[in-house]
Scaffold this active site. Structure first.
Site, PDB file in Angstrom:
ATOM      1  N   SER A 165       0.845  -1.186   0.000  1.00  0.00           N
ATOM      2  CA  SER A 165       0.000   0.000   0.000  1.00  0.00           C
ATOM      3  C   SER A 165       0.891   1.252   0.000  1.00  0.00           C
ATOM      4  CB  SER A 165      -0.951  -0.025   1.195  1.00  0.00           C
ATOM      5  OG  SER A 165      -1.973   0.920   1.037  1.00  0.00           O
ATOM      6  N   ASP A 203      -8.587  -4.521  -6.477  1.00  0.00           N
ATOM      7  CA  ASP A 203      -8.210  -3.562  -5.438  1.00  0.00           C
ATOM      8  C   ASP A 203      -8.998  -2.257  -5.602  1.00  0.00           C
ATOM      9  OD1 ASP A 203      -6.941  -1.840  -3.658  1.00  0.00           O
ATOM     10  OD2 ASP A 203      -4.958  -2.669  -4.061  1.00  0.00           O
ATOM     11  N   HIS A 260      -7.019  -5.467  -2.090  1.00  0.00           N
ATOM     12  CA  HIS A 260      -5.911  -4.721  -1.493  1.00  0.00           C
ATOM     13  C   HIS A 260      -5.187  -5.619  -0.505  1.00  0.00           C
ATOM     14  CE1 HIS A 260      -3.798  -0.974  -0.981  1.00  0.00           C
ATOM     15  NE2 HIS A 260      -3.941  -1.021   0.338  1.00  0.00           N
TER      16      HIS A 260
END
Length: 637
Positions: A491, A576, A608
């Site tokens: 991330s 995602d 994600h």
């Protein structure tokens, strides 16, 4: 009473330093042992205390099991095979509720089932709609309050849901700027949190559900006044506030005016984080803050403090926390863990002061084979003290660790933080002979308002410098082999990985980017719809695509692929919703065009981060080979 009921954070921390010793051969633990699903996890207990529940794998997916207290056998009541159940809780003595999404899209839908597996219902199984839990209404067996964005994808409306009939009653229509709701101890919707003018937050309040909400406080989003729960009489609220101070403190506030009445507790180094409240005894029991080595508690109630000390005395080498309790609060689920174990669950009989182990999360993990997680600090180039963690391969200490291969592992968020405790990724890498450096760079939460604001519009700049300065500290200490340093993150940590390659190209030998941002322009244009009301805040925190276009261009790694020369492994979930697949696609395309070595793994049934067990195994197996190839002495071309 809080809207994030399912997102109960369990803080598990302790600290054991290894004595100086001569490094010896360490058994290579199978990769699957680190990353397979826990044998049993997420324990809870029924309101009447007769049953406890947990999640365990069924066909490699986490499902819900029920077991009568005092019995040895359990029954599985759900049959999910496509996706792990994301979370669950008891709706009443007979019914459990759970959330799941589809392929990682994070559009969580609410389901219910009886404890014997009968009467399964899909309450909010609407494609593309996300469900949140506002209040489980523990005192009302047939009702809960939820939020969904079925009317408008960008905002969530509150509904009172009848668990028996499935009927949903709209409690208020979100005008478009409400980001959260709060109830009192009677389950009445009394507070709303809004965004006004793009970058200001507003608290709205009403005495009864018959009245309209009215604004009582408007502040910059940089300021914080978060109501935790009402006082027992539903007149005042306990709140966490940084108004007029740098570190958030626990205070009592009049919700009708937001006037602070009393400061209950504060720490001069860390923000206060949450409270403990007894519904049975109708009183606040404790608060705490997350320090460098774990959570530190401050008790307001002597009985609660004595009980905590009794449990701690029976588990002296572990950090402990209560994850669930029955309505009478005389039967509790205790979670205990440290940096070398995933943890264990215990059933605690308060009246008997009896602690009974009910499960280990990963009984196949031998704590003696795990590495110690050492809290460290270093100075940034502009004088900030950065707290971090260094995990050395077993057998090494700060005294004898020299010229080791290192994996630098910045956390995601970025407005989150790393914490002391068991981390399967870190332990896996340490077992493979790597030192692992984690750091709470500026912007990491819990260190006060000034520390947070010092990160605004600093992606790739001072935030990245904090990471680089940690690497330089390792080199100066002689711990890191300068030619064998890699960076890996997910991330925002993935962004920091790409920024590290692009803006300090000689520092890293290779890198792994896991669902990371590569282009700040496209990232801001592809956020989930329910983030759009917060877009102006993101512009202040990250940068405005027009007003700050030069800065965003300067610090978007995908636009500087020509500077990257180290091998890269990119990992992405196709579904995602936060970091669109295009972020990884454009990075990979730019590097391939230049002939830079880049490996690319995409999973069509993930979002994600990888949640399905077989995908995790494949990812970490590929990561291991990648690091071995580029960091080990016996690497092959």
């Amino acid at each position: 009473m809080k809207s994030n009921y399912l997102n109960i954070g369990i803080w598990t921390f302790a600290l054991f330093f290894l004595h100086a010793c001569t490094p010896k051969e360490v058994r290579q633990i199978p990769l699957e042992d680190f990353f397979k699903n826990s044998e049993k996890t997420s324990y809870s207990i029924s309101p009447d205390g007769k049953y406890f529940s947990y999640m365990a794998p069924y066909q490699n997916r986490l499902n819900i099991y029920i077991q009568e207290v005092g019995r040895d056998t359990a029954i599985r009541i759900t049959n999910e095979t496509e996706r792990d159940i994301a979370g669950y809780f008891w709706g009443n003595n007979n019914r459990l509720l759970y959330l799941k999404d589809t392929g990682g899209d994070e559009n969580y839908q609410l389901y219910g089932i009886n404890l014997d597996g009968s009467d399964a219902k899909a309450y909010t199984a609407i494609p593309g709609v996300r469900t949140t839990i506002i209040d489980p209404l523990e005192e009302i067996d047939s009702l809960i309050i939820i939020g969904t964005n079925q009317r408008n994808p960008q905002v969530f409306d509150p509904y009172r849901l009848n668990l028996e009939t499935g009927e949903m009653t709209l409690l208020a229509e979100n005008p478009g700027n409400i980001q959260g709701w709060m109830t009192d101890h009677d389950g009445k919707l009394r507070v709303a949190y809004a965004i006004v003018d793009g970058v200001n937050t507003q608290i709205l309040y009403r005495e009864t559900e018959k009245e309209p909400f009215r604004p009582v406080l408007t502040t910059s989003f940089k300021e914080e006044l978060n109501f935790e729960t009402f006082t027992p009489d539903n007149k005042l609220v306990y709140a966490v506030s940084n108004l007029g101070r740098d570190k958030a403190a626990l205070v009592i506030v009049d919700p009708s005016t937001c006037q602070e009445i009393e400061e209950l507790y504060a720490n001069d180094r860390y923000d206060i984080a949450g409270i403990g409240y007894s519904n049975a005894q109708k009183k606040i029991t404790n608060t705490g803050y997350l320090a460098h080595k774990g959570i530190k508690r401050h008790f307001f109630d002597k009985e609660a403090e004595a009980q905590y000390k009794k449990i701690q005395a029976q588990l002296p080498d572990y950090e402990i926390g209560t994850t669930a309790m029955n309505k009478a609060e005389d039967m509790k689920i205790i979670y205990a863990a440290n940096d070398k174990t995933r943890g264990s669950y215990y059933l605690y009989d308060v009246n008997k002061d009896q602690l009974t182990k009910i499960a280990d999360l990963a009984p196949w993990i031998n704590p003696n084979e795990m590495a110690s997680m050492l809290p460290i600090t270093y100075k940034s180039r502009d004088g900030l003290e950065i707290e971090g963690y260094l995990t050395l391969p077993s057998g090494y200490t700060l005294k004898n660790a020299r010229n080791l291969p290192v994996i630098v592992n910045p956390h995601g968020g970025p407005w989150a933080r790393d914490m002391w405790g068991y981390n399967p990724e870190v332990q896996f890498l340490a077992n493979r002979g790597y030192a692992v450096l984690q750091m709470n760079f500026r912007g990491s939460t819990g260190y006060g308002r000034k520390f947070t604001e010092s990160s605004y519009k600093q992606w790739g700049q001072n935030m990245q410098n904090d990471i680089t300065d940690g690497v330089q500290w390792l080199i100066e200490q002689g711990i890191a082999d300068p030619s064998k340093i890699a960076i890996y993150g997910g991330s925002y940590g993935g962004y920091a990985t790409l920024a590290g390659l692009a803006f300090t190209p000689d520092l890293y030998a290779c890198a792994v980017d896991y669902v990371g941002v590569s282009n700040l322009f496209t990232f801001l244009n592809t956020i989930p719809p329910y983030w759009k009301p917060m877009l102006d805040m993101m512009y202040e925190m990250v940068g405005h695509p027009v007003q700050d276009s030069i800065m965003l261009a300067n610090y978007s790694p995908a636009l500087h692929a020509d500077k990257i020369k180290a091998p890269l492994f990119v990992v992405q979930g196709a579904n995602d919703p936060r970091v669109n697949k295009a972020e990884s696609d454009q990075m990979v395309a730019a590097l391939k065009q230049r002939g830079v070595e880049v490996d690319y793994m995409v999973k069509e049934n993930e979002g994600h981060g990888f949640h399905n067990e077989e995908n995790r195994f494949e990812f970490y197996r590929a990561m291991e080979k990648f690091f071995d190839k580029h960091l080990k002495n016996d690497k092959t071309e």
